[in-house]
Every structure is written in C-alpha cells, then in structure tokens.
Design a protein around this motif. Sequence first.
Motif, PDB file in Angstrom:
ATOM      1  N   MET A  82       0.832  -1.211   0.000  1.00  0.00           N
ATOM      2  CA  MET A  82       0.000   0.000   0.000  1.00  0.00           C
ATOM      3  C   MET A  82       0.867   1.260   0.000  1.00  0.00           C
ATOM      4  O   MET A  82       0.519   2.251  -0.638  1.00  0.00           O
ATOM      5  CB  MET A  82      -0.938   0.010   1.208  1.00  0.00           C
ATOM      6  N   TRP A  83       1.982   1.227   0.724  1.00  0.00           N
ATOM      7  CA  TRP A  83       2.892   2.373   0.762  1.00  0.00           C
ATOM      8  C   TRP A  83       3.359   2.726  -0.648  1.00  0.00           C
ATOM      9  O   TRP A  83       3.319   3.895  -1.052  1.00  0.00           O
ATOM     10  CB  TRP A  83       4.077   2.046   1.676  1.00  0.00           C
ATOM     11  N   VAL A  84       3.780   1.717  -1.421  1.00  0.00           N
ATOM     12  CA  VAL A  84       4.238   1.961  -2.795  1.00  0.00           C
ATOM     13  C   VAL A  84       3.094   2.513  -3.644  1.00  0.00           C
ATOM     14  O   VAL A  84       3.258   3.498  -4.379  1.00  0.00           O
ATOM     15  CB  VAL A  84       4.818   0.666  -3.425  1.00  0.00           C
ATOM     16  N   ILE A  85       1.918   1.904  -3.545  1.00  0.00           N
ATOM     17  CA  ILE A  85       0.751   2.354  -4.324  1.00  0.00           C
ATOM     18  C   ILE A  85       0.406   3.800  -3.980  1.00  0.00           C
ATOM     19  O   ILE A  85       0.143   4.617  -4.872  1.00  0.00           O
ATOM     20  CB  ILE A  85      -0.450   1.423  -4.073  1.00  0.00           C
ATOM     21  N   LEU A  86       0.412   4.138  -2.707  1.00  0.00           N
ATOM     22  CA  LEU A  86       0.047   5.487  -2.273  1.00  0.00           C
ATOM     23  C   LEU A  86       1.060   6.529  -2.721  1.00  0.00           C
ATOM     24  O   LEU A  86       0.681   7.604  -3.204  1.00  0.00           O
ATOM     25  CB  LEU A  86      -0.124   5.519  -0.752  1.00  0.00           C
TER      26      LEU A  86
END
Length: 112
Positions: A82-86
């Motif tokens: 999620m960190w990468v996506i965000l």
Amino acid sequence: MSPFKSSSGLPENVAAALCYLFSFVGGIVFLAVEQRSRFVLFHALQSVIFFCGMMVAHVIFGFIPLIGPLIASLLSILTLVMWVILVVNAFQGRWFRIPLIGDIAESQIRHL
C-alpha cells in the motif's frame, strides 16, 4: 505533474507523495504546515489514518499467540504494498482513496 504549489512551496504532487514517503510522520508534518491545498491535506490525513491504524493492528496481532505473528507479518507486507501504491498515485497527482479511510479523510478536510 501539478503546476500548483502547496503552502510548503513544493508542487502539490511532490508534497502529497512526501506525506506517504515518511509514513504517518510526513502526514503529520503536512497537516501542520499545509494551509491551502486540499489535495495535500487529503493525502496527509489519509497517511496518518492508514499508517497509525496499521501500527495499532500490527501491535494487537503481535500479542495473539501462534497465529498473531503470521497475521502481523502479512500486515507488514500489505503495508509495504500500500505504501508503494500510495506514493506512486500521489506523485502522479491522483486522488487515490483507500476504502473507508479515504472517505473519512475527505469528510474531515471539508471541515478545515
């Protein structure tokens, strides 16, 4: 890339990506500094809610015997993904909303 600048002097998309890049700390900093950009405020608040929630969940599951550490490990992987996506979505200037958390963040920035 967004031609608009945030209160920090950075382009909106860069400021929004920084909200996520430094986990909830980046979100807190931009919540304190940003006065003008709803885009940056949204991503800052979503960052704080998401990462604090994941920290709490990680700690809670860490205390459950046997299966807790496995669930905590899966949460760590989910958090990284999620960190990468965000970060990528914020840098691209998108209003990427995490289900439920994004709705809460959006409703709160309307009151600012």
